[in-house]
Design an enzyme around this catalytic site. Structure first.
Site, mmCIF file in Angstrom:
data_model
loop_
_atom_site.group_PDB
_atom_site.id
_atom_site.type_symbol
_atom_site.label_atom_id
_atom_site.label_comp_id
_atom_site.label_asym_id
_atom_site.label_seq_id
_atom_site.Cartn_x
_atom_site.Cartn_y
_atom_site.Cartn_z
ATOM 1 N N SER A 1 35.824 80.863 -56.589
ATOM 2 C CA SER A 1 34.907 79.983 -57.315
ATOM 3 C C SER A 1 35.011 80.266 -58.792
ATOM 4 O O SER A 1 35.424 81.359 -59.213
ATOM 5 C CB SER A 1 33.464 80.245 -56.849
ATOM 6 O OG SER A 1 32.522 79.638 -57.714
ATOM 7 N N TYR B 1 26.672 85.866 -54.284
ATOM 8 C CA TYR B 1 27.784 84.906 -54.352
ATOM 9 C C TYR B 1 28.821 85.360 -55.376
ATOM 10 O O TYR B 1 30.024 85.387 -55.095
ATOM 11 C CB TYR B 1 27.234 83.531 -54.726
ATOM 12 C CG TYR B 1 28.251 82.424 -54.678
ATOM 13 C CD1 TYR B 1 28.629 81.869 -53.460
ATOM 14 C CD2 TYR B 1 28.830 81.908 -55.836
ATOM 15 C CE1 TYR B 1 29.551 80.834 -53.400
ATOM 16 C CE2 TYR B 1 29.743 80.879 -55.790
ATOM 17 C CZ TYR B 1 30.100 80.341 -54.564
ATOM 18 O OH TYR B 1 31.032 79.323 -54.506
#
Length: 259
Positions: A144, A158
């Site tokens: 990401s 995350y």
């Protein structure tokens, strides 16, 4: 451009929806033979029907929870039994659990570590011998933009897990280079696709999302899943034969990282 993926065997984890499904479609469109996995058998079969409708003739479905300790073993064993080879592994499965760091629990961390990190690591460890038998391979992790830089408050889990993929992939690339196995990451930015988190936010708060796009997305729009999938397909192919140990941002310049 012919990517030379015809008849190559490719696994896409989490291949029933979103970036995973679009990646499977991109690889299948280049002639790859596919294996996709997901937890929901019905969703998995619907994805396979969709892919076959797009002209992808060879699609193996494996219903399993890749985050479980035996999920990866079931997947790789099924691919070995069905195809007898493996050329590409796309570790796409991922999840998130938001919360201020001090309020997160060990359970929160362990759950997302299993999904975002260990699922792909287990699958990769099991895939390597099969790729080595074939003399080459490509392993791709879907990280990401927030694996490359700070993601903001509430994203400690995350951020950490997506950064871990980039770090491990770099070391794997060094260790596997002589086996002809390339290892890379793709770091998507904010991607909108039907049923995805950004799609839900756009529908529930269109004005808020308009402001988000204006402030954060230089191209003036969300990214599309097919734009990520096309980069994954390229990295999977021999057209990217000199690319290993890299993390490719697919974020429309959303990221601010200098590396």
């Amino acid at each position: 451009m012919d990517l030379g993926l015809k008849d190559k065997v490719a696994i896409v984890t989490g291949g029933s929806r979103g970036i995973g499904l679009y990646t499977a479609r991109a690889l299948g469109g280049e002639g790859a033979r596919l294996a996709i996995c997901a937890r929901d058998p019905d969703g998995l079969e619907s994805a396979a029907v969709s892919l076959r409708g797009d002209g992808v003739s060879d699609v193996l479905t494996v219903a399993c929870d890749i985050a479980d300790a035996d999920g990866a073993a079931r997947l790789i064993e099924a691919v070995r039994d069905h195809y007898g080879a493996l050329d590409v592994l796309v570790n796409n499965v991922g999840g998130n659990r938001r919360g201020r760091f001090e309020e997160t629990s060990d359970e929160d961390w362990l759950d997302i570590l299993q999904i975002n990190v260990l699922s792909g690591f287990r699958a990769s460890r099991l895939a390597i011998p099969l790729m080595r038998e074939g003399g080459s391979g490509s392993i791709i992790f879907i990280s990401s933009v927030f694996g490359r830089e700070k993601g903001g408050p509430g994203l400690s889990i995350y951020n950490t897990t997506k950064t871990a993929l980039i770090s491990a992939a770099g070391i794997m690339a060094l260790e596997l280079a002589r086996d002809g196995i390339r290892v890379n990451c793709v770091a998507p930015g904010s991607i909108q696709f039907p049923g995805g988190s950004w799609d839900k936010r756009v529908k529930s708060d269109p004005e808020g999302m308009r402001k988000f796009v204006e402030a954060n997305l230089p191209l003036g729009r969300f990214g599309r899943a097919d734009e990520v999938a096309d980069v994954v397909a390229f990295l999977a192919s021999e057209r990217a034969s000199l690319i290993t140990g890299a993390c490719i941002a697919v974020d429309g310049s959303q990221g601010r990282s200098l590396v």
